[in-house]
Write a protein that holds these residues in place. Structure first.
Motif, PDB file in Angstrom:
ATOM      1  N   VAL A 293       6.709   3.906   4.535  1.00 13.81           N
ATOM      2  CA  VAL A 293       6.040   5.134   4.112  1.00 13.81           C
ATOM      3  C   VAL A 293       4.535   4.926   4.097  1.00 13.81           C
ATOM      4  CG1 VAL A 293       7.962   5.987   2.709  1.00 13.81           C
ATOM      5  CG2 VAL A 293       6.242   4.485   1.669  1.00 13.81           C
ATOM      6  N   ASP A 294       3.807   6.055   4.151  1.00 17.60           N
ATOM      7  CA  ASP A 294       2.352   5.974   4.004  1.00 17.60           C
ATOM      8  C   ASP A 294       1.988   6.258   2.548  1.00 17.60           C
ATOM      9  OD1 ASP A 294       2.558   8.704   3.661  1.00 17.60           O
ATOM     10  OD2 ASP A 294       1.678   9.228   5.594  1.00 17.60           O
ATOM     11  N   ARG A 295       0.726   6.467   2.264  1.00 20.89           N
ATOM     12  CA  ARG A 295       0.271   6.585   0.874  1.00 20.89           C
ATOM     13  C   ARG A 295       0.605   7.930   0.246  1.00 20.89           C
ATOM     14  NH1 ARG A 295      -5.744   5.382   0.648  1.00 20.89           N
ATOM     15  NH2 ARG A 295      -5.377   5.639  -1.600  1.00 20.89           N
ATOM     16  N   VAL A 296       1.123   8.877   1.034  1.00 21.65           N
ATOM     17  CA  VAL A 296       1.612  10.131   0.454  1.00 21.65           C
ATOM     18  C   VAL A 296       3.133  10.217   0.576  1.00 21.65           C
ATOM     19  CG1 VAL A 296      -0.538  11.395   0.710  1.00 21.65           C
ATOM     20  CG2 VAL A 296       1.121  11.417   2.586  1.00 21.65           C
ATOM     21  N   SER A 297       3.763   9.058   0.784  1.00 24.16           N
ATOM     22  CA  SER A 297       5.228   8.911   0.770  1.00 24.16           C
ATOM     23  C   SER A 297       5.931   9.452   2.007  1.00 24.16           C
ATOM     24  CB  SER A 297       5.839   9.572  -0.483  1.00 24.16           C
ATOM     25  OG  SER A 297       5.263   9.059  -1.659  1.00 24.16           O
ATOM     26  N   ARG A 298       5.194   9.735   3.083  1.00 23.32           N
ATOM     27  CA  ARG A 298       5.829  10.216   4.314  1.00 23.32           C
ATOM     28  C   ARG A 298       6.476   9.065   5.076  1.00 23.32           C
ATOM     29  NH1 ARG A 298       0.894  13.433   7.083  1.00 23.32           N
ATOM     30  NH2 ARG A 298      -0.047  11.424   6.521  1.00 23.32           N
ATOM     31  N   THR A 299       7.658   9.311   5.607  1.00 18.55           N
ATOM     32  CA  THR A 299       8.237   8.402   6.587  1.00 18.55           C
ATOM     33  C   THR A 299       7.708   8.809   7.957  1.00 18.55           C
ATOM     34  OG1 THR A 299      10.182   9.745   7.142  1.00 18.55           O
ATOM     35  CG2 THR A 299      10.319   8.343   5.170  1.00 18.55           C
ATOM     36  N   ASN A 300       8.179   8.126   8.983  1.00 14.66           N
ATOM     37  CA  ASN A 300       7.759   8.496  10.336  1.00 14.66           C
ATOM     38  C   ASN A 300       8.424   9.779  10.811  1.00 14.66           C
ATOM     39  OD1 ASN A 300      10.245   6.781  10.472  1.00 14.66           O
ATOM     40  ND2 ASN A 300      10.148   7.438  12.619  1.00 14.66           N
ATOM     41  N   ALA A 301       9.505  10.212  10.145  1.00 13.50           N
ATOM     42  CA  ALA A 301      10.243  11.412  10.547  1.00 13.50           C
ATOM     43  C   ALA A 301       9.657  12.643   9.851  1.00 13.50           C
ATOM     44  CB  ALA A 301      11.726  11.276  10.204  1.00 13.50           C
ATOM     45  N   LYS A 302       9.321  13.651  10.602  1.00 18.65           N
ATOM     46  CA  LYS A 302       8.686  14.850  10.052  1.00 18.65           C
ATOM     47  C   LYS A 302       9.573  15.496   8.987  1.00 18.65           C
ATOM     48  CE  LYS A 302       6.756  19.343  11.478  1.00 18.65           C
ATOM     49  NZ  LYS A 302       5.510  19.143  10.721  1.00 18.65           N
ATOM     50  N   GLY A 303       8.974  15.770   7.845  1.00 15.72           N
ATOM     51  CA  GLY A 303       9.680  16.449   6.769  1.00 15.72           C
ATOM     52  C   GLY A 303      10.505  15.538   5.875  1.00 15.72           C
ATOM     53  N   ILE A 304      10.522  14.245   6.166  1.00 17.66           N
ATOM     54  CA  ILE A 304      11.307  13.303   5.358  1.00 17.66           C
ATOM     55  C   ILE A 304      10.361  12.338   4.649  1.00 17.66           C
ATOM     56  CG2 ILE A 304      13.092  11.536   5.348  1.00 17.66           C
ATOM     57  CD1 ILE A 304      14.338  12.832   7.743  1.00 17.66           C
ATOM     58  N   TYR A 305      10.540  12.247   3.343  1.00 21.67           N
ATOM     59  CA  TYR A 305       9.729  11.389   2.489  1.00 21.67           C
ATOM     60  C   TYR A 305      10.636  10.352   1.823  1.00 21.67           C
ATOM     61  CZ  TYR A 305       6.242  15.144   2.928  1.00 21.67           C
ATOM     62  OH  TYR A 305       5.354  16.064   3.411  1.00 21.67           O
ATOM     63  N   ALA A 306      10.041   9.332   1.261  1.00 26.08           N
ATOM     64  CA  ALA A 306      10.812   8.327   0.529  1.00 26.08           C
ATOM     65  C   ALA A 306       9.997   7.824  -0.645  1.00 26.08           C
ATOM     66  CB  ALA A 306      11.210   7.165   1.433  1.00 26.08           C
ATOM     67  N   ALA A 307      10.699   7.422  -1.694  1.00 31.03           N
ATOM     68  CA  ALA A 307      10.031   6.959  -2.916  1.00 31.03           C
ATOM     69  C   ALA A 307      10.869   5.896  -3.598  1.00 31.03           C
ATOM     70  CB  ALA A 307       9.797   8.142  -3.871  1.00 31.03           C
ATOM     71  N   GLY A 308      10.187   5.015  -4.307  1.00 33.10           N
ATOM     72  CA  GLY A 308      10.890   4.057  -5.150  1.00 33.10           C
ATOM     73  C   GLY A 308      11.191   2.745  -4.474  1.00 33.10           C
ATOM     74  N   ASP A 309      12.176   2.042  -5.043  1.00 31.95           N
ATOM     75  CA  ASP A 309      12.471   0.676  -4.616  1.00 31.95           C
ATOM     76  C   ASP A 309      12.887   0.583  -3.157  1.00 31.95           C
ATOM     77  OD1 ASP A 309      11.904  -0.003  -7.186  1.00 31.95           O
ATOM     78  OD2 ASP A 309      13.938  -0.596  -7.739  1.00 31.95           O
ATOM     79  N   CYS A 310      13.431   1.652  -2.587  1.00 34.42           N
ATOM     80  CA  CYS A 310      13.862   1.601  -1.188  1.00 34.42           C
ATOM     81  C   CYS A 310      12.686   1.515  -0.231  1.00 34.42           C
ATOM     82  CB  CYS A 310      14.742   2.795  -0.840  1.00 34.42           C
ATOM     83  SG  CYS A 310      13.904   4.401  -0.870  1.00 34.42           S
ATOM     84  N   THR A 311      11.456   1.748  -0.728  1.00 36.68           N
ATOM     85  CA  THR A 311      10.270   1.651   0.132  1.00 36.68           C
ATOM     86  C   THR A 311       9.632   0.265   0.073  1.00 36.68           C
ATOM     87  OG1 THR A 311       8.680   2.364  -1.564  1.00 36.68           O
ATOM     88  CG2 THR A 311       9.795   4.097  -0.290  1.00 36.68           C
ATOM     89  N   GLY A 312       9.978  -0.528  -0.947  1.00 34.06           N
ATOM     90  CA  GLY A 312       9.410  -1.864  -1.066  1.00 34.06           C
ATOM     91  C   GLY A 312       7.931  -1.880  -1.359  1.00 34.06           C
ATOM     92  N   VAL A 313       7.368  -0.751  -1.787  1.00 36.80           N
ATOM     93  CA  VAL A 313       5.915  -0.695  -2.016  1.00 36.80           C
ATOM     94  C   VAL A 313       5.536  -1.530  -3.230  1.00 36.80           C
ATOM     95  CG1 VAL A 313       4.002   0.826  -2.637  1.00 36.80           C
ATOM     96  CG2 VAL A 313       5.618   1.523  -0.866  1.00 36.80           C
TER      97      VAL A 313
END
Length: 466
Positions: A293-313
């Motif tokens: 994800v980027d710094r606004v939680s976007r994945t590479n897929a349009k319209g799909i975001y991710a947050a939390g432990d699954c992002t490893g941030v």
């Protein structure tokens, strides 16, 4: 009406749901276990409840020093004066976790979020299937969480060998708990169970515990472990763990064998990103399986975001919640401040606690930034003396030229409650003089923060010049 589907009901998921609903979206949240995720059900709330019990024991043990006597005139406190009913402790842990989960569920339903119990699968970039029912989404947030990492040859059985999610089934205090892993989770549980009265051996792959923390802070915790009688084996790795008659046997990579009654495996986590249909939606993961994800939680897929432990941030409940809120604000066109990890405050719930925010000293040295350090022991503080606090310190890193507070560390009881003013300072680019000139209550532990900042006043002439 914008349709938002959120997969996962942990802090990243439920906080995102509230933001999206407040913005006028039609929100469906899918959760397969219970609202709150690991943070509420198996990790943060349960573990910190156990640790809080251990903390009260340390307070009780100081009673005699403070002049507290029982009704017969005998001094109270001391290691032999208190025992722990672990079954009762864990019953309370489960009750509190369930109540918190129920409170989150009730809040979501009250706000109009549709909560669906089930297992979700992405079937396209805009559809989520939940046990055969397909949901259309204009925006999707994945808050999939993570689970304990399992080492080959060290598989948990839930009776003698545990992950941190399984400890709450224990009814009796372990006679000898072997903890494999000296990161935050391992150190927290090791410290808590030793304080509760169990014999504890902590196996650390590094030379010291809490390798990612400020070295002086980590050393203070390790010294306290030793003072309380914990055995810490540094530079050791577990090759295998097996249940044997009446206990466990841990074989180290160098051939040594450690025997105990129980073993806790605390060797990290892996993301819950398999079998979710990420490939169907074109969502990329890194080599470890974390969603990128980027710094606004976007994945590479349009319209799909991710947050939390699954992002490893950064695997903190506060970061997950912030990622979720940012994601929904961005998806729904609201103003967004991108995630800045330099502003994240974190806490290690050992005894003493380690709270930190901003740059570490190692960061500053690596980046070649000019800084000075102010460090004061809590034992000098009048409030600490009243409370019988003898260990801990405040450390502030100030920029040599501007006086800006770049980072800070607090070590001591309830350090996580004391870091907030320093978090404000780092977030809003305050200087040491800004903090030093603010009033503190006398006496208070916060007074040490102000005094530490005051000692850095001479770095600048007040106008940013030497």
């Amino acid at each position: 009406m914008v349709n938002v589907v959120i997969v996962g009901g942990g802090p990243g998921g439920y906080e995102a749901a509230l933001v999206a609903k407040a913005a006028g979206a039609d929100v469906t949240l899918v959760e397969r276990q219970g609202l709150g995720g690991n943070a509420v059900l198996t990790d943060v709330v349960p573990s910190k409840t156990v640790i809080a019990t251990a903390e009260w024991l340390t307070i009780a043990d100081r009673a005699g020093q403070l002049g507290i006597r029982d009704t017969r005139g005998h001094a109270t406190g001391g290691a032999n004066h208190h025992t722990v009913d672990l079954g009762a402790v864990n019953e309370r842990v489960t009750r509190l976790a369930d109540r918190q989960s129920s409170d989150i569920h009730a809040r979501l339903e009250r706000e109009g979020v549709v909560v669906v119990r089930g297992t979700a699968q992405l079937t396209s970039p805009s559809t989520v299937a939940v046990d055969g029912t397909e949901l259309h989404a204009d925006a999707i947030l994945l808050a999939l969480g993570a689970r304990p990492r399992i080492l080959p040859g060290c598989e948990p059985d839930g009776e003698r060998i545990f992950t941190w999610t399984q400890l709450y089934a224990l009814q009796e205090l372990p006679e000898h708990l072997i903890v494999v892993g000296s990161g935050v989770t391992g150190a927290e549980f090791a410290g808590a169970y030793r304080t509760l009265g169990a014999r504890v051996t902590l196996i650390s792959s590094g030379d010291r515990v809490l390798a990612t923390q400020d070295p002086e802070a980590a050393a203070a915790v390790q010294d306290e472990f030793a003072r309380r009688g914990m055995t810490v084996l540094g530079g050791a790795r577990a090759a295998s763990v097996e249940a044997v008659a009446g206990g466990v046997r841990v074989t180290l990579a160098d051939g040594r064998v450690i025997e105990g009654s129980h073993c806790l495996m605390a060797v990290g986590a892996v993301p819950n990103t398999e079998d979710v249909g990420l490939a169907h939606a074109g969502v990329d993961v890194d080599a470890r399986g974390y969603i990128e994800v980027d710094r606004v939680s976007r994945t590479n897929a349009k319209g799909i975001y991710a947050a939390g432990d699954c992002t490893g941030v950064l695997q903190l409940a506060s970061v997950a919640a912030t990622q979720g809120r940012i994601a929904m604000a961005h998806a729904l066109g609201d103003a967004v401040k991108p995630l800045d990890l330099r502003e994240v405050a974190s806490n290690v719930f050992t005894l003493p606690e380690i709270a930190s925010v901003g740059a570490t000293e190692a960061d500053l040295q690596r980046r070649g930034i000019f800084y000075e350090v102010s460090r004061l022991d809590l034992a000098r503080n009048p409030r600490a003396k009243m409370l019988g606090i003898e260990h801990g310190f405040v450390k502030i890193f100030g920029h040599t030229v501007t006086g800006q507070i770049l980072g800070a560390v607090v070590v001591g009881p309830r350090a996580g409650e004391s870091i907030f003013p320093l978090t404000l300072a780092v977030t809003h680019h305050l200087t040491v003089d800004d903090v030093a000139s603010a009033f503190t209550v006398y006496p208070s532990l916060a007074g040490t923060i102000a005094e530490a900042a005051r000692r850095l006043h001479t770095m600048t002439d007040g106008d940013g010049t030497r």
